[in-house]
Design an enzyme around this catalytic site. Sequence first.
Site, PDB file in Angstrom:
ATOM      1  N   ASP A 283       0.860  -1.175   0.000  1.00 25.11           N
ATOM      2  CA  ASP A 283       0.000   0.000   0.000  1.00 25.11           C
ATOM      3  C   ASP A 283       0.899   1.229   0.000  1.00 25.11           C
ATOM      4  O   ASP A 283       1.985   1.219   0.582  1.00 25.11           O
ATOM      5  CB  ASP A 283      -0.889   0.027   1.250  1.00 25.11           C
ATOM      6  CG  ASP A 283      -1.940  -1.078   1.249  1.00 25.11           C
ATOM      7  OD1 ASP A 283      -2.301  -1.554   0.160  1.00 25.11           O
ATOM      8  OD2 ASP A 283      -2.392  -1.459   2.344  1.00 25.11           O
ATOM      9  N   ALA A 284       0.461   2.292  -0.635  1.00 24.35           N
ATOM     10  CA  ALA A 284       1.274   3.504  -0.772  1.00 24.35           C
ATOM     11  C   ALA A 284       1.709   4.054   0.583  1.00 24.35           C
ATOM     12  O   ALA A 284       2.793   4.621   0.700  1.00 24.35           O
ATOM     13  CB  ALA A 284       0.501   4.569  -1.538  1.00 24.35           C
TER      14      ALA A 284
END
Length: 171
Positions: free
Chosen positions: A11-12
Site C-alpha cells: 500500500d502507498a
Amino acid sequence: RGGAHPVHRLDAETTGIVLFAKLPYVQAHIQRQMQADTFRKEYLALVCGVLPESEGVIDAPIDRVAPDSFTRAVLPGGQRAVTHYRVEQTAGNRALVRLRLETGRTHQIRVHLSHIGCPICGDYLYGRELPELKDRFALHSARLRCVQPVTGETVNIVEPMPEAMEKLLCV
C-alpha cells in the site's frame, strides 16, 4: 524487456521493502517462490489496543464490503486469508506486532488487525488517523527472504523500522 518488474506490492502508505526484478523471467521465478512458500515477508505494525494473545493466527475470510468498494472486511464467503502475528513490545495501549502473511489479500494485515479490535495506528480506512503520522500509517515491510534466481543463494533483506513508528512506542 528491461525495466522494473514488481514482484509484490505495498500500500502507498506502507514503508519498507518492496522487491522489483530487472527481467520478466526473474519476476516470474520469484513469484513462483511466493506460491511455494520459499519467499517470506515480515511486517511490523504498531497497533492501537491489546491483542488477545502474545502470538497467534488470524484465519478469517476477506472480501469487498460492496462489489464496487475499495474497502475490505472479514466477511463470510470471502477469500481465505491467514495472518500470523507475534507481539514484540507493548507501551501503554499500543503494541508493536511482527506479522507474516500466509495468503496475500488486499489490505489483509489492516483488515485482520482491525477485525480483532487492534487497528494499525494512523490507518484512516480501518482505524483512525494520527497527526504524528502525516499521510501514512504505522505499517512497515521489515524483512524479505527469497532465493536469488541465478545463484541459488538465499537473500535476506532487513529494513529498520522508521523513526516515526519508534517514537509512537514512547508516547
